[in-house]
Structures are given as C-alpha cells and as structure tokens.
Design an enzyme around this catalytic site. Structure first.
Site, PDB file in Angstrom:
ATOM      1  N   SER A 146       0.883  -1.173   0.000  1.00  0.00           N
ATOM      2  CA  SER A 146       0.000   0.000   0.000  1.00  0.00           C
ATOM      3  C   SER A 146       0.914   1.215   0.000  1.00  0.00           C
ATOM      4  O   SER A 146       2.091   1.110   0.398  1.00  0.00           O
ATOM      5  CB  SER A 146      -0.849  -0.001   1.279  1.00  0.00           C
ATOM      6  OG  SER A 146      -1.434   1.274   1.497  1.00  0.00           O
ATOM      7  N   TYR A 159      -1.380  -1.613  10.574  1.00  0.00           N
ATOM      8  CA  TYR A 159      -1.503  -1.756   9.108  1.00  0.00           C
ATOM      9  C   TYR A 159      -0.238  -1.217   8.431  1.00  0.00           C
ATOM     10  O   TYR A 159       0.320  -1.858   7.547  1.00  0.00           O
ATOM     11  CB  TYR A 159      -2.745  -0.993   8.638  1.00  0.00           C
ATOM     12  CG  TYR A 159      -3.032  -1.074   7.158  1.00  0.00           C
ATOM     13  CD1 TYR A 159      -3.629  -2.201   6.600  1.00  0.00           C
ATOM     14  CD2 TYR A 159      -2.738  -0.012   6.301  1.00  0.00           C
ATOM     15  CE1 TYR A 159      -3.921  -2.271   5.241  1.00  0.00           C
ATOM     16  CE2 TYR A 159      -3.016  -0.070   4.936  1.00  0.00           C
ATOM     17  CZ  TYR A 159      -3.615  -1.205   4.413  1.00  0.00           C
ATOM     18  OH  TYR A 159      -3.891  -1.277   3.072  1.00  0.00           O
TER      19      TYR A 159
HETATM   20  N1  LIG Z   1      -8.672  -0.464  -1.402  1.00  0.00           N
HETATM   21  C1  LIG Z   1      -7.662   0.326  -1.143  1.00  0.00           C
HETATM   22  O1  LIG Z   1      -7.797   1.566  -1.129  1.00  0.00           O
HETATM   23  C2  LIG Z   1      -6.279  -0.238  -0.881  1.00  0.00           C
HETATM   24  C3  LIG Z   1      -5.199   0.664  -0.815  1.00  0.00           C
HETATM   25  C4  LIG Z   1      -3.929   0.160  -0.570  1.00  0.00           C
HETATM   26  C5  LIG Z   1      -3.730  -1.212  -0.420  1.00  0.00           C
HETATM   27  N2  LIG Z   1      -4.794  -2.055  -0.493  1.00  0.00           N
HETATM   28  C6  LIG Z   1      -4.500  -3.481  -0.311  1.00  0.00           C
HETATM   29  O2  LIG Z   1      -4.985  -4.223  -1.415  1.00  0.00           O
HETATM   30  C7  LIG Z   1      -5.393  -5.530  -0.981  1.00  0.00           C
HETATM   31  C8  LIG Z   1      -6.831  -5.795  -1.438  1.00  0.00           C
HETATM   32  O3  LIG Z   1      -7.682  -4.838  -0.817  1.00  0.00           O
HETATM   33  P1  LIG Z   1      -9.184  -4.564  -1.301  1.00  0.00           P
HETATM   34  O4  LIG Z   1      -9.417  -3.124  -1.106  1.00  0.00           O
HETATM   35  O5  LIG Z   1      -9.393  -5.196  -2.621  1.00  0.00           O
HETATM   36  O6  LIG Z   1      -9.980  -5.326  -0.129  1.00  0.00           O
HETATM   37  P2  LIG Z   1     -11.291  -6.250  -0.157  1.00  0.00           P
HETATM   38  O7  LIG Z   1     -11.771  -6.277   1.256  1.00  0.00           O
HETATM   39  O8  LIG Z   1     -12.226  -5.810  -1.218  1.00  0.00           O
HETATM   40  O9  LIG Z   1     -10.703  -7.682  -0.546  1.00  0.00           O
HETATM   41  C9  LIG Z   1      -9.833  -8.366   0.320  1.00  0.00           C
HETATM   42  C10 LIG Z   1     -10.111  -9.853   0.235  1.00  0.00           C
HETATM   43  O10 LIG Z   1      -9.198 -10.524   1.141  1.00  0.00           O
HETATM   44  C11 LIG Z   1      -9.903 -11.593   1.736  1.00  0.00           C
HETATM   45  N3  LIG Z   1      -9.273 -11.983   2.999  1.00  0.00           N
HETATM   46  C12 LIG Z   1      -9.088 -11.220   4.108  1.00  0.00           C
HETATM   47  N4  LIG Z   1      -8.521 -11.951   5.085  1.00  0.00           N
HETATM   48  C13 LIG Z   1      -8.345 -13.204   4.586  1.00  0.00           C
HETATM   49  C14 LIG Z   1      -7.805 -14.416   5.109  1.00  0.00           C
HETATM   50  N5  LIG Z   1      -7.334 -14.505   6.369  1.00  0.00           N
HETATM   51  N6  LIG Z   1      -7.786 -15.508   4.317  1.00  0.00           N
HETATM   52  C15 LIG Z   1      -8.270 -15.448   3.055  1.00  0.00           C
HETATM   53  N7  LIG Z   1      -8.784 -14.337   2.497  1.00  0.00           N
HETATM   54  C16 LIG Z   1      -8.823 -13.228   3.262  1.00  0.00           C
HETATM   55  C17 LIG Z   1     -11.301 -11.062   1.951  1.00  0.00           C
HETATM   56  O11 LIG Z   1     -12.240 -12.109   2.131  1.00  0.00           O
HETATM   57  C18 LIG Z   1     -11.533 -10.249   0.682  1.00  0.00           C
HETATM   58  O12 LIG Z   1     -12.158 -11.017  -0.323  1.00  0.00           O
HETATM   59  C19 LIG Z   1      -5.240  -5.544   0.547  1.00  0.00           C
HETATM   60  O13 LIG Z   1      -4.019  -6.173   0.885  1.00  0.00           O
HETATM   61  C20 LIG Z   1      -5.203  -4.068   0.901  1.00  0.00           C
HETATM   62  O14 LIG Z   1      -4.491  -3.810   2.096  1.00  0.00           O
HETATM   63  C21 LIG Z   1      -6.067  -1.610  -0.726  1.00  0.00           C
END
Ligand SMILES: NC(=O)c1ccc[n+]([C@@H]2O[C@H](COP(=O)([O-])OP(=O)(O)OC[C@H]3O[C@@H](n4cnc5c(N)ncnc54)[C@H](O)[C@@H]3O)[C@@H](O)[C@H]2O)c1
Length: 254
Positions: A146, A159
């Site tokens: 991130s 985080y």
């Molecule tokens: N959305 C943002 O703005 C953003 C910004 C920076 C980084 N990220 C990173 O990108 C990645 C995806 O984020 P997103 O926004 O798509 O989130 P999201 O919540 O839409 O998707 C995350 C997925 O991870 C799965 N998950 C969580 N814990 C789990 C576990 N223990 N075992 C198996 N599956 C698990 C959830 O079920 C979910 O389907 C994350 O690592 C997040 O930190 C997101």
C-alpha cells in the site's frame, strides 16, 4: 509480445480474489488467457467471480483458504497443481485494514490480528508459492502492499507496519531468488473496493479528508491496480524484480 500471448497457458493464483483489487486482477488474468485460481475466505463471492470468468469464456476455480494458516496456504498451491498442473504467477492480495486508533490506544490483540492477516499471510503464501516455483521453472509473484507501506496513514500503526513488512518480504524474495522467480510489490493508493468503502463508513471523520486527497482527485478503479499486477507478472516485465510500484495517481509525491 502481447498480454494474450504471454498469459496463454499460464496458471495464476490470486489470494483475496473474491473481492476488490484481487477480484479485478483475477478477471484480468483470465481475460489475458491465464487459468486462474482464487483463494479466499469468502466462498460465495469467490464462486461468483469464477462464474463470471467462466461465462466470459475463461478458466477459473475457487479454493477456500484462511491465509493465516499454513495448511491452507500450502493447500492452495497444491490445489493449483492438482487443478491445472502448474503455478506460474501469484498475486497475494488478501488483507484487512482494521479499526483505526491512535498508536497509544492500539491493543495488542489488534496488532497481532493485523500482522497475522496482512503480513504473516504474505510470508506463508510466498513460502508455499516459492517452494513450487523454484523446482518448476520459476515464476512471478506480486504482493499487495500500500502507499501506507512507504508513507504511514495516521491511526493505522499496525496496518502501516504490516505493509512496510510486505515490502521487506518482497525484496527478500527478489534478492534470494534472482534469476529464478521475480517478486514485486504493488502499492495502491485509495482504491474503490468494499474494503475502503467499509473503512470510510466506519470512520466518517476521515471521509472529507480522503476525498480531498491530492493526486488524481479521485479513487482508483480496482482495474487500474489489476493492470499493473498483470504487467508485473507478464514476460513484458521480465527484467523487473524487487520494485515497489505505487499505483496512486502521484499521491505519494504530495
Ligand atoms: N482499497 C484500497 O484503497 C487499498 C489501498 C492500498 C492497499 N490495499 C490493499 O490491497 C489488498 C486488497 O484490498 P481490497 O481493497 O481489494 O480489499 P477487499 O476487502 O475488497 O478484498 C480483500 C479480500 O481478502 C480476503 N481476505 C481477508 N482476510 C483473509 C484471510 N485470512 N484468508 C483469506 N482471504 C482473506 C477477503 O475475504 C476479501 O475477499 C489488501 O491487501 C489491501 O491492504 C487496498
């Protein structure tokens, strides 16, 4: 070489592929011709993504996995091999944000949970993926960090630490397996996914602040991140390893 040519026949694993950025990447991998395995806790949503890919003429399968458990991370790689006979590419996207709190009010329980889900899961996933790839012609791994992995978000110390740690795992893998497995990190800025929507709903105080962020002035679409991930896996990036690629519309510069 086109994406179609470089992805055809490849097997791509996406953790957290049931939602958000992982979901968009699974769809993009499949559209580029890869056979896709989605590993996630959310069975219904994961199977819905598989159905969407199959309906579009692609190939995909779902495996339920809790990525904090080593039997599940080892199991998801075994599933790729059983299902499709290989594992060439992996995107480790699963993660949570946790509830924001000032550093001095963060509980040990919150810290341990975040480190488990956002950092230990990447260690376990990478370890299982590398065990297969080093003995089977190499591969490419991309980890979801991130921009908080470089520039911390206030009130999310656990985080921030986990996402910095993901960069450490990425560089360790890239250096140790240089010439065999490429390992890179993608660093999304605010991206329109269920995770960020829930985070903003739960924390109305930060909404105005996030919408007013400099940079492109809007949230990224999950597909913006997916495009970078697919490129980082493809042969077109064959000389790229160990990088931390921000996909944030320039936000980090402000
Ligand atoms: N959305 C943002 O703005 C953003 C910004 C920076 C980084 N990220 C990173 O990108 C990645 C995806 O984020 P997103 O926004 O798509 O989130 P999201 O919540 O839409 O998707 C995350 C997925 O991870 C799965 N998950 C969580 N814990 C789990 C576990 N223990 N075992 C198996 N599956 C698990 C959830 O079920 C979910 O389907 C994350 O690592 C997040 O930190 C997101």
């Amino acid at each position: 070489m086109s994406h179609e040519a470089s992805a055809a026949g490849r097997v791509a694993l996406v953790t957290g592929g049931a939602s958000g950025i992982g979901r968009a990447t699974a769809v993009r991998f499949a559209a580029a011709g890869a056979r896709v395995v989605i590993a996630d806790l959310q069975e219904d949503l994961g199977n819905a993504v598989v159905a969407e890919i199959l309906a579009a003429g692609g190939e995909a399968a779902f495996v339920r996995a809790d990525l904090t458990r080593e039997e599940d991370t080892d199991g998801m790689v075994d599933f790729c091999v059983t299902q499709y006979g290989a594992l060439n590419w992996a995107f480790n996207a699963a993660g949570i944000t946790g509830t924001p709190a000032p550093f001095h009010e963060t509980s040990l329980e919150t810290w341990r949970r975040l480190i488990d889900v956002d950092l230990t899961s990447v260690f376990l996933s990478m370890r299982a993926e590398l065990r297969h790839m080093v003995h089977n012609g190499g591969g490419a791994i991309v980890n979801a960090s991130s921009i908080a992995g470089l520039s911390p978000t206030p009130n999310l110390a656990s985080y921030n630490a986990a996402k910095h740690g993901v960069l450490g795992l990425t560089k360790s893998g890239a250096k140790e397996y240089s010439g065999r497995v490429r390992v890179n990190a993608v660093l999304p800025g605010a991206t329109d996914t269920p995770m960020i929507r829930k985070y903003m709903d739960d924390n109305p105080a930060i909404q105005g602040e996030m919408r007013a962020e400099p940079g492109t002035g809007h949230f990224a679409d999950p597909d913006d991140i997916a495009a970078a991930v697919v490129w980082l896996c493809s042969d077109e990036s064959r000389h790229v390893s160990g990088v931390s690629m921000a996909v944030d519309g320039g936000l980090l510069l402000h």
